[in-house]
Motif scaffolding. Sequence first.
Motif, PDB file in Angstrom:
ATOM      1  N   MET A   1      30.602 -24.759 -60.012  1.00 38.66           N
ATOM      2  CA  MET A   1      29.480 -23.860 -60.213  1.00 38.66           C
ATOM      3  C   MET A   1      29.921 -22.462 -59.809  1.00 38.66           C
ATOM      4  SD  MET A   1      26.196 -26.164 -58.952  1.00 38.66           S
ATOM      5  CE  MET A   1      26.107 -25.313 -57.449  1.00 38.66           C
ATOM      6  N   VAL A   2      29.336 -21.484 -60.442  1.00 42.31           N
ATOM      7  CA  VAL A   2      29.665 -20.086 -60.156  1.00 42.31           C
ATOM      8  C   VAL A   2      28.363 -19.306 -59.976  1.00 42.31           C
ATOM      9  CG1 VAL A   2      30.762 -18.004 -61.045  1.00 42.31           C
ATOM     10  CG2 VAL A   2      31.775 -20.235 -61.524  1.00 42.31           C
ATOM     11  N   ARG A   3      28.361 -18.439 -59.006  1.00 39.70           N
ATOM     12  CA  ARG A   3      27.220 -17.530 -58.844  1.00 39.70           C
ATOM     13  C   ARG A   3      27.745 -16.113 -58.780  1.00 39.70           C
ATOM     14  NH1 ARG A   3      25.937 -16.126 -53.039  1.00 39.70           N
ATOM     15  NH2 ARG A   3      27.628 -17.084 -51.881  1.00 39.70           N
ATOM     16  N   VAL A   4      26.920 -15.174 -59.170  1.00 36.91           N
ATOM     17  CA  VAL A   4      27.296 -13.769 -59.136  1.00 36.91           C
ATOM     18  C   VAL A   4      26.418 -13.069 -58.109  1.00 36.91           C
ATOM     19  CG1 VAL A   4      27.478 -11.646 -60.455  1.00 36.91           C
ATOM     20  CG2 VAL A   4      27.942 -13.844 -61.570  1.00 36.91           C
ATOM     21  N   LYS A   5      27.061 -12.344 -57.183  1.00 37.23           N
ATOM     22  CA  LYS A   5      26.340 -11.602 -56.160  1.00 37.23           C
ATOM     23  C   LYS A   5      27.015 -10.253 -56.005  1.00 37.23           C
ATOM     24  CE  LYS A   5      24.761 -11.821 -51.401  1.00 37.23           C
ATOM     25  NZ  LYS A   5      24.761 -12.583 -50.150  1.00 37.23           N
ATOM     26  N   ASP A   6      26.258  -9.210 -56.157  1.00 36.70           N
ATOM     27  CA  ASP A   6      26.767  -7.845 -56.063  1.00 36.70           C
ATOM     28  C   ASP A   6      27.935  -7.613 -57.024  1.00 36.70           C
ATOM     29  OD1 ASP A   6      24.895  -7.298 -54.045  1.00 36.70           O
ATOM     30  OD2 ASP A   6      26.285  -7.980 -52.475  1.00 36.70           O
ATOM     31  N   GLY A   7      27.836  -8.176 -58.200  1.00 40.16           N
ATOM     32  CA  GLY A   7      28.858  -7.979 -59.223  1.00 40.16           C
ATOM     33  C   GLY A   7      30.127  -8.809 -59.037  1.00 40.16           C
ATOM     34  N   ARG A   8      30.188  -9.610 -57.977  1.00 34.95           N
ATOM     35  CA  ARG A   8      31.359 -10.466 -57.732  1.00 34.95           C
ATOM     36  C   ARG A   8      31.008 -11.918 -58.014  1.00 34.95           C
ATOM     37  NH1 ARG A   8      34.522  -9.153 -52.395  1.00 34.95           N
ATOM     38  NH2 ARG A   8      35.954 -10.478 -53.537  1.00 34.95           N
TER      39      ARG A   8
END
Length: 116
Positions: A1-8
Motif C-alpha cells: 500500500m502507498v500513501r501520499v503525505k506532503d507530496g511524498r
Amino acid sequence: MVRVKDGRKYGVLNDWDLASWADDLQKVASSRYRTGTRPSMAHEQQAHRWEGPHQYRHDVEALFYVMVLFTFLYSKPGKAVSKPVEEQFHYEKWHQFDDGTLYSKKCMIMALNSPW
C-alpha cells in the motif's frame, strides 16, 4: 500500500495472513492455524503433526524460500527464467504440491546430504 503525505510517497508492506474481522476477534485465536502461501511456508508448519505455535524462525525460513523461488524462477522482475535448471531445482512445481509433498521437498533442502 502507498500513501501520499506532503507530496511524498510512503510505502507500507502488509501481511494479511492473520487478519480477522473485528466482530470475530473474541472467537478463536487465528495464530494457532497454518497460514501463508504453501511454497513459502516453513517446512515445520507443513508437517501433518504441527499444532503451533508460530515462531519467529518460521518467518525467517519463509523468507529463505521466497528468495530461493525468486532466484530460480525469475531472471528479472516480471520475467520468468527462459532456461530450466536441473530437475532437482524445478521450484515452479511447488505451487502445485500439497503440504505433505512440500514438507518432504523442504526437508531435503535442510538435510545434510542435500545437493545444496
